[in-house]
Design a protein around this motif. Structure first.
Motif, PDB file in Angstrom:
ATOM      1  N   ARG A  70       0.129   0.481   4.491  1.00  0.00           N
ATOM      2  CA  ARG A  70       0.018  -0.893   5.022  1.00  0.00           C
ATOM      3  C   ARG A  70       0.219  -1.915   3.905  1.00  0.00           C
ATOM      4  O   ARG A  70       0.891  -2.936   4.109  1.00  0.00           O
ATOM      5  N   LEU A  71      -0.352  -1.655   2.732  1.00  0.00           N
ATOM      6  CA  LEU A  71      -0.189  -2.561   1.587  1.00  0.00           C
ATOM      7  C   LEU A  71       1.278  -2.650   1.198  1.00  0.00           C
ATOM      8  O   LEU A  71       1.816  -3.747   0.974  1.00  0.00           O
ATOM      9  N   ASP A  73       3.892  -2.042   3.115  1.00  0.00           N
ATOM     10  CA  ASP A  73       4.611  -2.762   4.182  1.00  0.00           C
ATOM     11  C   ASP A  73       4.361  -4.263   4.107  1.00  0.00           C
ATOM     12  O   ASP A  73       5.289  -5.060   4.268  1.00  0.00           O
ATOM     13  N   ARG A  74       3.124  -4.639   3.860  1.00  0.00           N
ATOM     14  CA  ARG A  74       2.746  -6.059   3.837  1.00  0.00           C
ATOM     15  C   ARG A  74       3.409  -6.826   2.700  1.00  0.00           C
ATOM     16  O   ARG A  74       3.833  -7.972   2.873  1.00  0.00           O
ATOM     17  N   PHE A  75       3.510  -6.200   1.518  1.00  0.00           N
ATOM     18  CA  PHE A  75       3.964  -6.934   0.337  1.00  0.00           C
ATOM     19  C   PHE A  75       5.330  -6.507  -0.196  1.00  0.00           C
ATOM     20  O   PHE A  75       5.802  -7.086  -1.176  1.00  0.00           O
ATOM     21  N   GLU A 166      -6.880  -2.138   0.438  1.00  0.00           N
ATOM     22  CA  GLU A 166      -6.938  -3.441   1.115  1.00  0.00           C
ATOM     23  C   GLU A 166      -8.234  -4.195   0.826  1.00  0.00           C
ATOM     24  O   GLU A 166      -8.547  -5.182   1.498  1.00  0.00           O
ATOM     25  N   GLU A 175      -1.739 -10.227  -5.092  1.00  0.00           N
ATOM     26  CA  GLU A 175      -1.211 -11.584  -4.857  1.00  0.00           C
ATOM     27  C   GLU A 175      -0.977 -12.314  -6.173  1.00  0.00           C
ATOM     28  O   GLU A 175       0.018 -13.031  -6.323  1.00  0.00           O
TER      29      GLU A 175
END
Length: 180
Positions: A70-71, A73-75, A166, A175
């Motif tokens: 998920r990390l 995919d997100r970034f 996460e 970030e």
């Protein structure tokens, strides 16, 4: 007449200088073996942030694979790549690269790059993991230890196994390196 002691000292100094000159300066100087065979030159991700994680298929922390995906995919579109490095250094990995791939695909649908089964700690650690340990707060103490490498390939921050992919601490660090 040649002074043997002076000659030995001079040779040692030259050797030390060469060793220092050849020391990798960034993560982009390393190549890992790929899970499917061939090489994974980290230079392919130059300019991106890279999260290197030592993974294992049969560990209490194995569910972190889902959060790592998920990390990723997100970034990914913002410049983050997750790199999984399976290791049996803690005796919780399958016996072959093919079994790791089958497990990761079947259980978690992993699409981020994966290295071949590798040593991540001790004298047998791969050169990448020795370098990460020096720059990122020490070697992994367990599976799913994470190293976040900045876009420059030189900044490294280590995260213990217990820090979920996460977790606010991890998300904030990701970030920050993506903004840098």
């Amino acid at each position: 007449m040649v002074d043997r002691r002076a000659l030995l000292i001079a040779c040692a100094a030259v050797a030390a200088g060469q060793a220092h000159a050849q020391a990798p300066a960034t993560a982009w100087d390393f190549t890992m073996p790929a899970l499917e065979g061939g090489d994974l030159p980290l230079s392919a991700w130059r300019g991106r942030a890279l999260l290197v994680v030592n993974t294992a298929s049969f560990c209490g922390y194995t569910p972190q694979y889902a959060a790592l995906q998920r990390l990723h995919d997100r970034f990914e579109g913002q410049g983050l790549t997750v790199l999984g490095v399976p290791s049996n250094d803690f005796n919780q990995e399958t016996g072959s690269n093919a079994q790791v791939r089958e497990f990761c695909d079947g259980m978690f649908g992993i699409t981020f790059p994966m290295a071949a089964i590798s040593h991540v700690k001790g004298n047998q650690a791969t050169p990448l993991f020795r370098w990460l340990a020096q720059r990122g707060g020490g070697e992994p103490r367990w599976n799913f230890h994470k190293y976040l490498i900045g876009r420059d390939g030189a900044q490294v921050r280590g995260f213990a196994t217990r820090v979920e992919p996460e977790a606010p601490e991890m998300l904030g660090a990701v970030e920050r390196v993506l903004r840098a």
